[in-house]
Design a protein around this motif. Structure first.
Motif, PDB file in Angstrom:
ATOM      1  N   ASN A  64       0.815  -1.216   0.000  1.00  0.00           N
ATOM      2  CA  ASN A  64       0.000   0.000   0.000  1.00  0.00           C
ATOM      3  C   ASN A  64       0.848   1.264   0.000  1.00  0.00           C
ATOM      4  O   ASN A  64       0.518   2.236   0.656  1.00  0.00           O
ATOM      5  N   GLY A  65       1.931   1.225  -0.695  1.00  0.00           N
ATOM      6  CA  GLY A  65       2.763   2.415  -0.784  1.00  0.00           C
ATOM      7  C   GLY A  65       3.799   2.547   0.317  1.00  0.00           C
ATOM      8  O   GLY A  65       4.666   3.409   0.261  1.00  0.00           O
ATOM      9  N   VAL A 115      10.052   0.970   8.571  1.00  0.00           N
ATOM     10  CA  VAL A 115       8.952   1.068   7.616  1.00  0.00           C
ATOM     11  C   VAL A 115       8.756   2.551   7.326  1.00  0.00           C
ATOM     12  O   VAL A 115       8.679   3.364   8.246  1.00  0.00           O
ATOM     13  N   TYR A 143       0.590  -7.291   4.690  1.00  0.00           N
ATOM     14  CA  TYR A 143      -0.590  -6.562   5.130  1.00  0.00           C
ATOM     15  C   TYR A 143      -1.733  -7.552   5.182  1.00  0.00           C
ATOM     16  O   TYR A 143      -1.890  -8.372   4.275  1.00  0.00           O
ATOM     17  N   MET A 156      -2.700   1.488  11.088  1.00  0.00           N
ATOM     18  CA  MET A 156      -2.637   2.907  10.798  1.00  0.00           C
ATOM     19  C   MET A 156      -2.811   3.728  12.062  1.00  0.00           C
ATOM     20  O   MET A 156      -2.469   4.900  12.106  1.00  0.00           O
ATOM     21  N   SER A 157      -3.369   3.138  13.097  1.00  0.00           N
ATOM     22  CA  SER A 157      -3.591   3.950  14.284  1.00  0.00           C
ATOM     23  C   SER A 157      -2.655   3.617  15.444  1.00  0.00           C
ATOM     24  O   SER A 157      -2.480   4.417  16.337  1.00  0.00           O
TER      25      SER A 157
END
Lengths: 330, 186
Positions: free
Chosen positions: A101-102, A126, A162, A201-202
């Motif tokens: 995801n980039g 990362v 992921y 992400m959090s």
């Protein structure tokens, strides 16, 4: 001007403004108020510019990454391509573990003096090349208490993946060592431990977590470690089986398939694979169907979990998993 | 008979003159009338172009109930200024969607035109341009507002645009964390 809200544009007009802003600014605008966040998420979501890694070059001390956002021009008008470089600490060698995801997962190998000896140490970072944000995986609590993950006589094989349903990113470290003097030649290694570093992400975990009860099937170094479909795979020592670590539940290790050749895995304890040796955690939640045999032909659990994307049906996978995109040991 | 005929001819002549008129009259929500070049209106606004082509232009002032007199004055001002500047072929197209049309930087006079506007007038003009389908004017005004947002912190933006922060501390923290890894699965 009213004191409630001075920004009373119709949503369509607001969207016209948002479209003229760089993605980075739009992300920042999500902080302003809930309405803005909702409009941005609904009308100009980030996925329009999810970058792809186009090329990765490494040299001593640094690496250069070219990212692109497909055919869409990026907000600064740079034709959808962006160059980003990563400087290694201590002039180490930067390897690309993988991309998701980039995000890029990089391994920085540095030669350090430790207790009078030169040793190679690796750190895992990362990075988000677009925002230049980065997180460094904490040092391993298992391997040692230094700030590096040490590669000494042990070989660390990393993979980055992921899990789409949990939204979690995982860095998997398979740490191996030779079980005999010839094992470096044949690539047949014993797994000392497998540990996973998880972040979303959090939030991110503060340490690596060891996967308990890794079965004693060994590790075939030529196959590398590959993460696809929410599971990390490697070959058992003789290359006859694919071992899968489900990233949804780090404790679950299953066989994804076998050649049907009955052979003892070259684990350091030389034991046979059998139902008795299934990892204890595997049966815990009742996810794993009963194994159909104790030699070869084992049923992987992959096809039964409802995601419908498991790569293998029982017994059909030849051990041909090769690390495309995964890091080859340098 | 003769008189009637003359009247008829006069009527006819007036109608022809009407059709040939090179301006249209627009009426703001508060009843003020503005004249604008028909050519410029048709070229710059897809909505007005449609009305002109469809014959729904009212000679006594076409009602634009959504647009106040200040904003309409600016629209008309913009159209007239634009008619006087060299029309660029790139601006004529009305079928290009906003998402894909390459944005041409505002020209000097356009920049000046939006710079002199008050905050509220600028916002009203965006709304009017949006309503009238005036791509170029929308571009220019939105560009101005986006310039006002660039390089500012969320706090500063709230201040500039007088926006109330309706987030709790926890919610803000959550977004802050998301921002760090703001990539989504395709």
């Amino acid at each position: 001007m009213s004191d409630i809200d001075g920004f009373n544009l119709p949503t369509d007009a607001f969207v016209e403004i948002l479209l003229r802003l760089p993605t980075t600014t739009r992300r920042l605008l999500r902080f302003v108020c809930k309405r803005w966040r909702d409009v941005i998420d609904e009308r100009v979501p980030d996925r329009h510019v999810t970058p792809k890694t186009l090329a990765f070059f490494r040299k001593t001390g640094s690496a250069i990454v070219f990212s692109g956002s497909g055919d869409q021009q990026d907000d600064e008008g740079r034709g959808g391509q962006q160059e980003w470089s990563f400087s290694s600490s201590d002039r180490g060698v930067v390897h690309l573990v993988g991309t998701c995801n980039g995000l890029l997962c990089l391994r920085n190998d540095v030669s350090v003096r430790h207790g009078g000896q030169r040793r190679m140490c690796s750190t895992i970072t990362v990075v988000n090349p677009i925002t230049d944000q980065r997180i460094m995986a904490p040092h391993s609590s298992i391997s040692w208490d230094y700030r590096w993950c040490l590669v000494s006589r042990k070989l660390h094989r990393f993979s980055f993946g992921y899990h789409p349903t949990t939204g979690k990113y995982k860095v998997v470290d398979v740490t191996c060592s030779s079980s005999s003097s010839s094992s470096y030649k044949t690539g047949r290694l014993a797994i000392d431990w497998v540990q996973v570093f998880t972040f979303t992400m959090s939030k991110m975990e503060s340490s690596w977590r060891e996967v308990l009860d890794i079965p004693d099937w060994g590790f075939q170094d030529s196959g590398g470690v590959v993460t696809v479909d929410g599971a990390t795979h490697w070959l058992a020592a003789r290359g006859e089986r694919v071992v899968a670590l489900d990233l949804e539940d780090d404790g679950r290790v299953t066989l994804r398939g076998a050649t049907g050749r009955a052979s003892a895995p070259a684990g350091s304890r030389g034991s046979h694979v059998s139902a008795d040796q299934r990892p204890r955690t595997a049966g815990r939640a009742g996810h794993v169907p009963p194994l159909t045999g104790d030699e070869g032909g084992l049923v992987g659990a992959g096809g039964t979990r409802g995601r419908g994307r498991a790569p293998a049906a029982a017994g059909t996978v030849e051990p041909e998993v090769q690390p495309h995109g995964a890091d080859k040991p340098g | 008979m003769e008189v009637d005929k003359g009247k008829g001819e006069a009527e006819e002549t007036r109608k022809v003159a009407e059709a040939d008129r090179d301006t249209v009259t627009l009426k703001s929500s508060d009843g003020k009338l503005f004249e604008v070049s028909k050519e410029a209106a048709a070229r710059l606004s897809t909505v007005l172009a449609g009305m002109i082509a469809g014959g729904s232009i009212d000679d006594n002032g076409t009602d634009l109930k959504q647009i106040g007199s200040e904003a309409l004055e600016n629209v008309v001002d913009y159209c007239n200024k634009h008619a006087n500047s060299i029309p660029s072929a790139a601006l004529i197209s009305s079928s290009i969607s906003f998402n894909t049309a390459p944005f041409k930087e505002p020209e000097e006079w356009e920049r000046k035109f939006v710079d002199r506007l008050s905050h509220d007038a600028l916002f009203d003009l965006v709304e009017a341009a949006n309503f009238l389908g005036m791509e170029r004017l929308l571009d220019v005004t939105c560009h101005k507002i986006s310039e006002m947002m660039k390089g500012k912190s969320p706090d500063q933006i709230r201040e500039v645009f007088n926006i109330k922060n309706d987030y709790t501390k926890e919610e803000l923290e959550e977004i802050r964390q998301e921002l760090a890894w703001a990539f989504y699965d395709d």
